[in-house]
Scaffold this motif. Structure first.
Motif, PDB file in Angstrom:
ATOM      1  N   SER A 125      53.850  45.781  57.048  1.00 29.66           N
ATOM      2  CA  SER A 125      54.980  44.906  56.822  1.00 29.66           C
ATOM      3  C   SER A 125      55.953  45.081  57.986  1.00 29.66           C
ATOM      4  CB  SER A 125      55.691  45.269  55.507  1.00 29.66           C
ATOM      5  OG  SER A 125      56.889  44.539  55.346  1.00 29.66           O
ATOM      6  N   PHE A 141      59.840  48.597  52.565  1.00 27.71           N
ATOM      7  CA  PHE A 141      60.156  47.631  51.504  1.00 27.71           C
ATOM      8  C   PHE A 141      59.353  47.885  50.231  1.00 27.71           C
ATOM      9  CE2 PHE A 141      59.510  43.691  49.170  1.00 27.71           C
ATOM     10  CZ  PHE A 141      60.819  43.267  48.979  1.00 27.71           C
ATOM     11  N   ASP A 192      59.678  36.824  54.420  1.00 24.02           N
ATOM     12  CA  ASP A 192      60.379  37.897  55.112  1.00 24.02           C
ATOM     13  C   ASP A 192      61.102  38.784  54.096  1.00 24.02           C
ATOM     14  OD1 ASP A 192      62.048  39.497  56.699  1.00 24.02           O
ATOM     15  OD2 ASP A 192      62.374  37.888  58.165  1.00 24.02           O
ATOM     16  N   THR A 193      60.784  40.075  54.109  1.00 25.05           N
ATOM     17  CA  THR A 193      61.351  40.985  53.116  1.00 25.05           C
ATOM     18  C   THR A 193      62.858  41.179  53.279  1.00 25.05           C
ATOM     19  OG1 THR A 193      60.751  42.885  54.498  1.00 25.05           O
ATOM     20  CG2 THR A 193      59.184  42.215  52.794  1.00 25.05           C
ATOM     21  N   GLN A 239      64.290  44.641  47.242  1.00 20.20           N
ATOM     22  CA  GLN A 239      63.078  45.441  47.076  1.00 20.20           C
ATOM     23  C   GLN A 239      62.911  45.992  45.658  1.00 20.20           C
ATOM     24  OE1 GLN A 239      63.008  48.940  49.528  1.00 20.20           O
ATOM     25  NE2 GLN A 239      65.119  49.489  49.089  1.00 20.20           N
ATOM     26  N   MET A 251      62.372  42.010  43.692  1.00 19.64           N
ATOM     27  CA  MET A 251      61.659  40.920  44.365  1.00 19.64           C
ATOM     28  C   MET A 251      62.430  39.601  44.291  1.00 19.64           C
ATOM     29  SD  MET A 251      59.234  42.768  45.374  1.00 19.64           S
ATOM     30  CE  MET A 251      58.332  41.515  46.271  1.00 19.64           C
ATOM     31  N   VAL A 305      54.259  37.676  49.912  1.00 18.05           N
ATOM     32  CA  VAL A 305      55.318  38.470  50.533  1.00 18.05           C
ATOM     33  C   VAL A 305      54.741  39.208  51.746  1.00 18.05           C
ATOM     34  CG1 VAL A 305      56.958  40.370  50.139  1.00 18.05           C
ATOM     35  CG2 VAL A 305      56.451  38.732  48.300  1.00 18.05           C
ATOM     36  N   ASP A 306      55.600  39.510  52.716  1.00 16.59           N
ATOM     37  CA  ASP A 306      55.162  40.235  53.914  1.00 16.59           C
ATOM     38  C   ASP A 306      54.918  41.713  53.594  1.00 16.59           C
ATOM     39  OD1 ASP A 306      54.632  41.119  56.500  1.00 16.59           O
ATOM     40  OD2 ASP A 306      56.758  41.284  57.019  1.00 16.59           O
ATOM     41  N   VAL A 307      53.937  41.945  52.740  1.00 17.27           N
ATOM     42  CA  VAL A 307      53.441  43.287  52.420  1.00 17.27           C
ATOM     43  C   VAL A 307      51.937  43.144  52.241  1.00 17.27           C
ATOM     44  CG1 VAL A 307      53.424  45.193  50.768  1.00 17.27           C
ATOM     45  CG2 VAL A 307      55.573  44.022  51.272  1.00 17.27           C
ATOM     46  N   SER A 320      54.619  44.689  42.317  1.00 13.05           N
ATOM     47  CA  SER A 320      55.633  43.669  42.617  1.00 13.05           C
ATOM     48  C   SER A 320      55.819  42.719  41.439  1.00 13.05           C
ATOM     49  CB  SER A 320      55.257  42.892  43.883  1.00 13.05           C
ATOM     50  OG  SER A 320      54.024  42.206  43.736  1.00 13.05           O
TER      51      SER A 320
END
Length: 405
Positions: free
Chosen positions: A77, A82, A356-357, A362, A365, A380-382, A397
């Motif tokens: 990420s 995050f 973008d987190t 966090q 969400m 999500v960017d994970v 999440s």
């Protein structure tokens, strides 16, 4: 006046929920369970005909549903910290407890990967049963045409009419495996509501080779070997598979998430074996042997033949200087390959990048700037490693969003 009356009647007839969840995949269903248990009126909608389609095909049909080692270090990420909160609040042990409570038999494979003994459908059945017990409504075969923010929450225009809710959770996944229905809807909704989306690209995907190298390796299609594959400081040691398109196998899928176009990867074939030492010992003990004969004791025969011919070492060991044997041994420890590309979203298991987190809380969400809007799971960017990590992110999440939505 008549028009106003029609609008009032239409508004009154709109179906209203506390939470609407877009997507009946892993993250969406987990979110629904957590929200439903809180007494929230929850509706899950999906354009697919069945829930959990990616779950169904995962792990060869047995669903690698988590990894006991899952932690922030196993995820990519732009913000490596995050995922920490969600992963700490819903752990692999928490999901295992749910699996056990439903009597689903499972086993651990290598590297902490957990699989169902029988079928991935057991996990889907568990999740739908849990949703039912939590009073969650599920509608399948329903497409989303538009989403609008209202004073009271959100209005979702679907193929079956309009629906309203105080909270909206987007759990529609990324772009990977479009034949399973991936649409990129989450990214469009994020941009609609002013959330940035980082660069997206295929992850956990086989790599392709240029025609010349592919032709050179054509006789090795189907050969698998234990290997450590490196890109920069990142390395994974698992099986490598040579295919008619290029490179695959767990080690390649893992490194593909780090590799970028134009970069080289370095492969150490059977990294635990000192081939130079073996060849020099074989030379002393029986110099009449061929290099290929010795290598074939530790490598697939076709690979041993390729490596011998590639280095022109076709004479008996006794006729070869030690330096040549050392060079061959070193080449097996540092085989440099420059992939031409990847097989793309068609075969990618995940999508790298995403929402973008920086725009998400966090702990919940939730979108920081849009009250009642949440993004969970793959969109999500994970992005996790291969081996159950992405499912654990989906559970975690989805769970934390369900506690807040």
């Amino acid at each position: 006046m008549k028009k106003e009356g029609v609008e009032q009647c239409e508004t009154a007839s709109l179906q209203t929920y506390d939470v609407i969840i877009l997507g009946a995949g892993a993250a969406g269903m987990m979110c629904a369970i957590a929200a439903g248990r809180r007494g929230r009126r929850v509706l899950v909608i999906d354009h697919a005909k069945a829930p959990g389609e990616k779950i169904r095909i995962s792990g060869g049909g047995r669903c690698n549903f988590t990894n006991i080692h899952a932690g922030p270090k196993n995820y990519l990420s732009n913000n490596p910290h995050f995922a920490r909160s969600a992963l700490a609040r819903y752990t692999p042990a928490d999901f295992i407890a749910m699996v056990d409570s439903h009597g689903i038999a499972w086993h651990e494979k290598t590297l902490g990967q957990l699989f169902c003994d029988v079928s991935a459908k057991d996990i889907i059945r568990m999740l739908t049963d849990e949703m039912k017990a939590a009073g969650v409504a599920l509608r399948l075969g329903v497409s989303v045409d538009a989403v609008e923010k209202t004073a009271a929450g959100f209005e979702v225009v679907t193929s079956e009419g309009k629906i309203r809710a105080e909270s909206l959770v987007v759990a529609t996944g990324g772009k990977s495996i479009p034949k399973m229905g991936a649409t990129g809807l989450a990214y469009r909704l994020a941009e609609q509501f002013g959330l940035a989306v980082t660069e997206t690209r295929p992850g956990l995907v086989p790599l392709t080779l240029d025609p010349a190298l592919l032709s050179e390796l054509s006789d090795l299609s189907g050969v698998a070997v234990d290997a450590e594959v490196r890109h920069g400081r990142t390395a994974f040691r698992e099986a490598l598979l040579l295919t008619h398109r290029g490179l695959s196998g767990p080690s390649i899928l893992q490194i593909s998430s780090y590799w970028r176009e134009g970069d080289e990867i370095a492969v150490a074939v059977e990294p635990a074996i000192d081939f130079a030492a073996l060849l020099k010992t074989a030379k002393r003990e029986n110099g009449r042997q061929a290099v290929q004969t010795v290598l074939a004791q530790y490598l697939p025969k076709r690979l041993a033949q390729y490596w011998t011919e590639k280095h022109g070492l076709t004479r008996p060991l006794a006729d070869l200087p030690d330096k040549a044997l050392e060079a061959l041994g070193q080449s097996l420890k540092d085989w440099r390959i420059k992939p031409a590309g990847s097989e793309g979203y068609r075969t990618a298991e995940v999508t790298l990048g995403g929402i973008d987190t920086d725009h998400l809380d966090q702990k919940t969400m939730a979108a920081k700037a849009v009250q009642g809007l949440y993004f969970v799971g793959e969109c999500v960017d994970v992005t996790g490693w291969l081996g159950g990590y992405n499912f654990q992110w989906a559970w975690a999440s989805g769970y934390v969003a369900g506690l807040a939505a």
